[in-house]
Motif scaffolding. Structure first.
Motif, PDB file in Angstrom:
ATOM      1  N   HIS A  60       0.818  -1.214   0.000  1.00  0.00           N
ATOM      2  CA  HIS A  60       0.000   0.000   0.000  1.00  0.00           C
ATOM      3  C   HIS A  60       0.855   1.269   0.000  1.00  0.00           C
ATOM      4  N   ILE A  69      -6.877   2.932   4.663  1.00  0.00           N
ATOM      5  CA  ILE A  69      -6.563   2.407   3.325  1.00  0.00           C
ATOM      6  C   ILE A  69      -7.847   2.016   2.598  1.00  0.00           C
ATOM      7  N   ARG A  70      -8.768   1.403   3.321  1.00  0.00           N
ATOM      8  CA  ARG A  70     -10.045   0.999   2.708  1.00  0.00           C
ATOM      9  C   ARG A  70     -10.841   2.229   2.254  1.00  0.00           C
ATOM     10  N   GLN A  75      -9.991   3.889  -1.049  1.00  0.00           N
ATOM     11  CA  GLN A  75     -10.384   3.241  -2.294  1.00  0.00           C
ATOM     12  C   GLN A  75     -11.479   4.022  -3.008  1.00  0.00           C
ATOM     13  N   ASN A  76     -12.124   4.926  -2.261  1.00  0.00           N
ATOM     14  CA  ASN A  76     -13.113   5.823  -2.868  1.00  0.00           C
ATOM     15  C   ASN A  76     -12.392   7.104  -3.277  1.00  0.00           C
ATOM     16  N   PRO A  77     -12.101   7.290  -4.566  1.00  0.00           N
ATOM     17  CA  PRO A  77     -11.316   8.448  -5.003  1.00  0.00           C
ATOM     18  C   PRO A  77     -12.042   9.773  -4.841  1.00  0.00           C
TER      19      PRO A  77
END
Length: 309
Positions: A21, A148-149, A152-154
């Motif tokens: 990551h 980090i999760r 994932q939504n930019p």
């Protein structure tokens, strides 16, 4: 927008997870007698440290968290150019001065980033959030994984990322099993010792017992004590199982061990707990505990963390 995720070396994530990551690490400096070690979560070096620590009952160790100047240098020399924003998460400020160092560094970063970005042909501002995790070790790993999760939504605004991370902290439960209290007694007995205060009661009451401590929102309490490591480990996993069975906010349980995790995996209590967790479809992430954690908690310490619903 490119976002840097910055953690400190007490955050017990596996080294391959950190690489995958592309996370950045703030190393603690460990002064071990006449030797100096940078705790950078290198698995081989950390295991070598654990082996030495377990054999040396009189090891004198001092922990120096990453300084404000070193943090500012990392950002101004690299991160403010390579990224547009950064989330820096530290071990609980009730346990370490790192959060204060990072906050101090943030002022220098805000003052200096514009010139650095302009020289690199970048005209947009750089955004930085410094977040007190209010937890430690495996607990920090759970929070970092959630960030980090979320990334994932930019389209997630940076302010919303911080708000969600701050809210998530309240649900983190981190359990700590201490097997060897000699190092902790030494730290807490020294006038200027760097013990993290995980035990807030008289240590004499623990003679012959192994304590399990619960860390929530930066504060600790005794969860149980048992005679012998095996009973304490089984009790730790029983406590975790009771909370997990009520439902988790995130399908992850993080575990770190101050030694070779292969040894921990051989324990019946661990195997039973792993089987139970996987029945719920929950990921179990196991890592070597940082050298920083081992100094604070002692050899063979175990950290288990998750988020309650």
């Amino acid at each position: 927008m490119k976002t840097a995720v910055v953690i400190d070396s007490a955050c017990d994530l596996p080294a391959d997870y950190i690489r995958r990551h592309e996370m950045y690490l703030l190393p603690n400096k460990l002064i071990l007698g006449d030797q100096v070690l940078n705790d950078n979560r290198d698995a081989d070096l950390t295991l070598a440290f654990h082996h030495r620590h377990a054999r040396s009952r009189n090891l004198k160790a001092v922990i120096e968290p990453c300084s404000a100047s070193a943090i500012a240098e990392l950002f101004l020399d690299h991160l403010v150019i390579a990224h547009d924003r950064a989330m820096l998460m530290t071990i609980a400020q009730t346990r370490s001065p790192l959060f204060q160092n990072a906050t101090e560094a943030s002022f220098a970063i805000v003052r200096g980033y514009r010139e650095r970005r302009q020289r690199a042909g970048l005209s947009t501002p750089f955004q930085l959030n410094v977040l007190d995790s209010r937890t430690a070790f495996a607990g920090q790993a759970v929070l970092a994984d959630e960030v980090i999760r979320l990334l994932q939504n930019p389209d997630l605004p940076f302010g919303e990322l911080r708000r969600l991370a701050e809210a998530f902290r309240r649900y983190i439960r981190c359990y700590l099993l201490l097997d060897d209290l000699s190092g902790f007694r030494r730290q807490t007995s020294e006038k200027n010792g760097n013990g993290m205060g995980f035990l807030n009661y008289h240590l004499g009451s623990l003679l012959g017992f192994k304590p399990v401590v619960r860390l929530v929102e930066g504060e600790t309490e005794l969860a149980l004590k048992a005679r012998g490591f095996e009973r304490a480990l089984a009790g730790l996993f029983d406590l975790a199982r009771l909370e997990i069975d009520q439902g988790l906010r995130s399908p992850l349980v993080a575990i770190s061990y101050a030694g070779d995790p292969k040894w921990l995996r051989q324990k019946r209590a661990f195997a039973d707990f792993e089987h139970h967790v996987r029945q719920w479809g929950i990921e179990l992430m196991v890592s070597v505990m940082s050298a920083t954690g081992a100094i604070h908690l002692g050899p063979n310490a175990v950290s288990v963390a998750f988020t309650v619903a």
